[in-house]
Design an enzyme around this catalytic site. Structure first.
Site, PDB file in Angstrom:
ATOM      1  N   HIS A 167      34.679  41.369  55.843  1.00 19.01           N
ATOM      2  CA  HIS A 167      35.590  41.566  54.712  1.00 19.01           C
ATOM      3  C   HIS A 167      34.934  41.485  53.337  1.00 19.01           C
ATOM      4  O   HIS A 167      35.581  41.703  52.331  1.00 19.01           O
ATOM      5  CB  HIS A 167      36.722  40.533  54.768  1.00 19.01           C
ATOM      6  CG  HIS A 167      36.252  39.140  54.538  1.00 19.01           C
ATOM      7  ND1 HIS A 167      35.750  38.358  55.546  1.00 19.01           N
ATOM      8  CD2 HIS A 167      36.171  38.400  53.410  1.00 19.01           C
ATOM      9  CE1 HIS A 167      35.406  37.190  55.064  1.00 19.01           C
ATOM     10  NE2 HIS A 167      35.640  37.180  53.765  1.00 19.01           N
TER      11      HIS A 167
HETATM   12  C1  UD1 Z   1      39.468  36.533  49.706  1.00 22.65           C
HETATM   13  C2  UD1 Z   1      38.430  35.629  49.025  1.00 22.65           C
HETATM   14  C3  UD1 Z   1      37.204  35.503  49.916  1.00 22.65           C
HETATM   15  C4  UD1 Z   1      37.584  35.076  51.315  1.00 22.65           C
HETATM   16  C5  UD1 Z   1      38.601  36.066  51.857  1.00 22.65           C
HETATM   17  C6  UD1 Z   1      39.045  35.710  53.254  1.00 22.65           C
HETATM   18  C7  UD1 Z   1      38.311  35.619  46.578  1.00 22.65           C
HETATM   19  C8  UD1 Z   1      37.550  36.110  45.407  1.00 22.65           C
HETATM   20  N1  UD1 Z   1      37.991  36.165  47.745  1.00 22.65           N
HETATM   21  O1  UD1 Z   1      38.901  37.834  49.780  1.00 22.65           O
HETATM   22  O2  UD1 Z   1      36.330  34.533  49.363  1.00 22.65           O
HETATM   23  O3  UD1 Z   1      36.428  35.049  52.117  1.00 22.65           O
HETATM   24  O4  UD1 Z   1      39.747  36.047  51.001  1.00 22.65           O
HETATM   25  O5  UD1 Z   1      39.978  36.639  53.705  1.00 22.65           O
HETATM   26  O6  UD1 Z   1      39.159  34.757  46.430  1.00 22.65           O
HETATM   27  N2  UD1 Z   1      45.653  41.984  51.342  1.00 22.65           N
HETATM   28  C9  UD1 Z   1      46.692  42.248  52.192  1.00 22.65           C
HETATM   29  N3  UD1 Z   1      47.369  41.175  52.710  1.00 22.65           N
HETATM   30  C10 UD1 Z   1      47.042  39.886  52.428  1.00 22.65           C
HETATM   31  C11 UD1 Z   1      45.989  39.652  51.556  1.00 22.65           C
HETATM   32  C12 UD1 Z   1      45.283  40.700  51.034  1.00 22.65           C
HETATM   33  O7  UD1 Z   1      47.007  43.394  52.484  1.00 22.65           O
HETATM   34  O8  UD1 Z   1      47.704  38.965  52.935  1.00 22.65           O
HETATM   35  C13 UD1 Z   1      44.905  43.123  50.787  1.00 22.65           C
HETATM   36  C14 UD1 Z   1      45.233  43.374  49.349  1.00 22.65           C
HETATM   37  O9  UD1 Z   1      45.545  44.685  49.166  1.00 22.65           O
HETATM   38  C15 UD1 Z   1      43.960  43.018  48.600  1.00 22.65           C
HETATM   39  C16 UD1 Z   1      42.885  43.028  49.659  1.00 22.65           C
HETATM   40  O10 UD1 Z   1      43.524  42.848  50.905  1.00 22.65           O
HETATM   41  O11 UD1 Z   1      43.710  43.917  47.588  1.00 22.65           O
HETATM   42  C17 UD1 Z   1      41.869  41.964  49.471  1.00 22.65           C
HETATM   43  O12 UD1 Z   1      42.489  40.677  49.328  1.00 22.65           O
HETATM   44  P1  UD1 Z   1      41.927  39.615  48.262  1.00 22.65           P
HETATM   45  O13 UD1 Z   1      42.685  38.354  48.365  1.00 22.65           O
HETATM   46  O14 UD1 Z   1      41.792  40.282  46.935  1.00 22.65           O
HETATM   47  O15 UD1 Z   1      40.457  39.349  48.686  1.00 22.65           O
HETATM   48  P2  UD1 Z   1      39.796  39.100  50.098  1.00 22.65           P
HETATM   49  O16 UD1 Z   1      38.899  40.248  50.327  1.00 22.65           O
HETATM   50  O17 UD1 Z   1      40.807  38.767  51.153  1.00 22.65           O
END
Ligand code: UD1
Length: 351
Positions: free
Chosen positions: A195
């Site tokens: 991820h």
């Molecule tokens: C976040 C953390 C990372 C951690 C990871 C574990 C930061 C900077 N990053 O990254 O350190 O290792 O979580 O998963 O805090 N999304 C969904 N559903 C959800 C959550 C996210 O669809 O429940 C999608 C959203 O569109 C979002 C993307 O996934 O844009 C990424 O989610 P985000 O929380 O921005 O960062 P992670 O890559 O999950």
């Protein structure tokens, strides 16, 4: 009253053992959920599996750019803290929720605790590195998980008396549940979890990785629970067809994921936590990273670093699947990963 901050998936396996220890030591706490992660299988499933109490407040920030997400958490948590004045804010890990909550507490002069302090990759392009540095330097009490992380804190001038080396609550959780979970079995499959933006937001890197997985799927069963960030990017770069033979699925809960992990010949990941967990369980791990912030999993554990290159990933995974791994932990690392880190934290907090 302590506010225990949770927001994103990797937080929940840390706050679960800490809340069990707080219960045991009669420490008054409430969970505050920032809402950074919100899909059922990135969030609520862990509350159900670990029997976590419901959050006192859900800030419902959702996904956004780093600035917007951090800002929303700060705005909403600040309001809550001004109304309720908790005695302490307890943060874990290195996600945006960790740093945002830390900044709110520090500016309101509320005692701030950071668990998993001192971890460094040396790569400030990783958002987590910035979150870690900022949170560590404004915390009143810091709990590193390894001697190396404690040294990092001392080297950055954090006063000795603020730092307590206690071990790793995430490993407490692993050991707590492994009693039900661990079973032998054939080590045939490869488990994948990816991820990190550096891998999945970069079309060249993601293409190399999925081609490697496609080649591996001709030899092994490859199980790939796909993180929402990765899912989006696979669609955007039109790469799903490489995964025809790969068993891809939605992200898994803790118990399912760990069953697959326990029986894997090799785990391919860019997650920090999985590097730690596989080393404790003597399971081969290929970390698709240039650097690791958990050096002990490479020095003494079962993790090898690997660049996002199709041939390198394929060749290393084949070797790893064929070998029997054994972590070579020092006595100190064994002691720190004994399943009682959260209780040591609770005792320090109680004092
Ligand atoms: C976040 C953390 C990372 C951690 C990871 C574990 C930061 C900077 N990053 O990254 O350190 O290792 O979580 O998963 O805090 N999304 C969904 N559903 C959800 C959550 C996210 O669809 O429940 C999608 C959203 O569109 C979002 C993307 O996934 O844009 C990424 O989610 P985000 O929380 O921005 O960062 P992670 O890559 O999950």
């Amino acid at each position: 009253m302590i506010y225990l901050i949770g927001g994103a998936r990797p937080n929940f396996m840390k706050i679960a053992p800490i809340s069990r220890a707080f219960d045991k030591y009669d420490i008054d706490y409430e969970i505050i959920h920032t809402g950074q992660h919100y899909d059922y299988n990135m969030d609520k499933i862990f509350f159900e599996e670990f029997g976590l109490k419901d959050p006192l407040v859900h800030l419902e920030v959702g996904s956004a750019s780093h600035g917007e997400q951090t800002g929303k958490i700060m705005e909403r948590l600040e309001m809550l803290c001004l109304d309720e004045r908790p005695g302490m804010v307890f943060t874990v890990g290195d996600v945006n929720s960790t740093m945002a909550a830390g900044l709110v507490a520090a500016k309101l002069h509320i005692k701030l605790v950071h668990q998993e302090a001192g971890m460094r990759s040396g790569d400030k392009k990783m958002p987590e590195e910035i979150n870690r540095i900022v949170t560590d330097h404004i915390s009143d009490l810091l709990f590193p998980i390894s001697p190396q992380d404690r040294r990092n804190l001392y080297n950055e001038g954090i006063p000795y008396e603020k730092v307590h080396l206690v071990g790793d609550p995430m490993i407490d959780n692993l050991l707590y549940y492994s009693k039900n979970d661990i079973e032998g079995g054939s080590k045939k499959h490869i488990l994948v979890e990816l991820h990190r933006p550096v891998n999945v937001d970069n079309p060249r890197n993601l293409t190399e990785i999925v081609i490697a997985l496609s080649q591996l799927s001709e030899r092994y069963i490859v199980i790939f629970p796909v993180h929402p960030r990765t899912r989006k990017k696979l669609s955007e770069y039109n790469l799903w067809h490489y995964l025809d033979m790969v068993d891809h699925c939605e992200p898994m809960g803790y118990f399912d994921f760990h069953k697959h992990m326990n029986n894997a010949g090799c785990v391919i990941t860019d997650s920090d936590g999985i590097q730690q967990e596989t080393s404790i369980l003597n399971i081969s791990c290929l970390a698709i990273r240039d650097t690791s912030n958990i050096q002990y999993t490479i020095d003494y554990g079962t993790t090898d670093l690997c660049q996002p290159d199709r041939d390198k990933i394929f060749n290393k995974a084949v070797i790893k699947c064929a070998s029997e791994e054994v972590s070579n932990f020092t006595d100190q690392l064994k002691k720190l990963n004994d399943g009682n880190a959260s209780e040591r934290i609770a005792r320090v907090i109680k004092q």
